[in-house]
Motif scaffolding. Structure first.
Motif: not given
Length: 195
Positions: A106-111
């Motif tokens: 989730r964080r990677a997609v956001q980043a």
């Protein structure tokens, strides 16, 4: 071609029709220099790695946890042991549970959304900064590789030199060239090209 003299066929190619900037880039690419490897026949090279090994050995057995805003891993600890000395605990790190992996994705997609809009110049600076940090801590990183992976000194040093080369080379390439799939601001598009 067969009718050309051998000296013409073996001559370096002439880059006609290139702008001064393109010629400058060609010269830079041709002048790329690999990160030199340590010469372990020299006492100072051996001493530097011995000192780094002593520094790293003072940290063996620690429990390492991710920092700088990373996902907090909540699984049981994983031990890393020196393959040359299986009784020597290099360190412990927490493992990831399914929920941790989902949060990391989730964080990677956001980043990725932020990275998509990062200007080329800033990406180049990130690569060059990473190379400089690796160069500054090269002996220490090699010492970790020696103890954790069982690498011989020369191989560990060569791995670090190669990693620095990759960072420097791609930073130079990115700084000087623009992919056909860039926007007018020099940032990379992340969506696939239309087929």
């Amino acid at each position: 071609m067969e009718s050309q003299p051998l000296s013409t066929l073996l001559a370096p190619p002439v880059l006609e029709g290139l702008s001064q900037k393109q010629r400058s880039h060609e010269a830079e690419v041709q002048h790329f220099h690999n990160e030199p490897q340590h010469d372990f026949s020299r006492a100072e090279s051996r001493t530097a790695v011995q000192n780094a090994l002593a520094h790293v050995r003072s940290q063996l057995g620690r429990q390492w946890t991710p920092s700088s805003g990373g996902v907090a891993l909540s699984g049981p600890p994983i031990e890393s042991r020196n393959p040359g000395r299986p009784n020597e605990l290099v360190g412990q790190v927490p493992s990831a549970r399914v929920e941790d992996v989902e949060e990391a994705v989730r964080r990677a997609v956001q980043a990725g959304k932020s990275w998509r809009d990062t200007p080329t110049e800033q990406r180049v600076e990130i690569l060059r900064t990473a190379a400089a940090l690796m160069r500054a801590r090269r002996d220490e990183l090699a010492a970790w590789e020696i103890l954790e992976c069982g690498k011989p000194w020369r191989e560990a040093d060569a791995d670090l030199a190669e990693a620095i080369d990759f960072l420097e080379f791609y930073a130079g390439e990115l700084a000087e060239t623009r992919c056909p799939e860039t926007t007018g601001t020099g940032t990379w598009r992340t969506e696939p090209a239309a087929v």
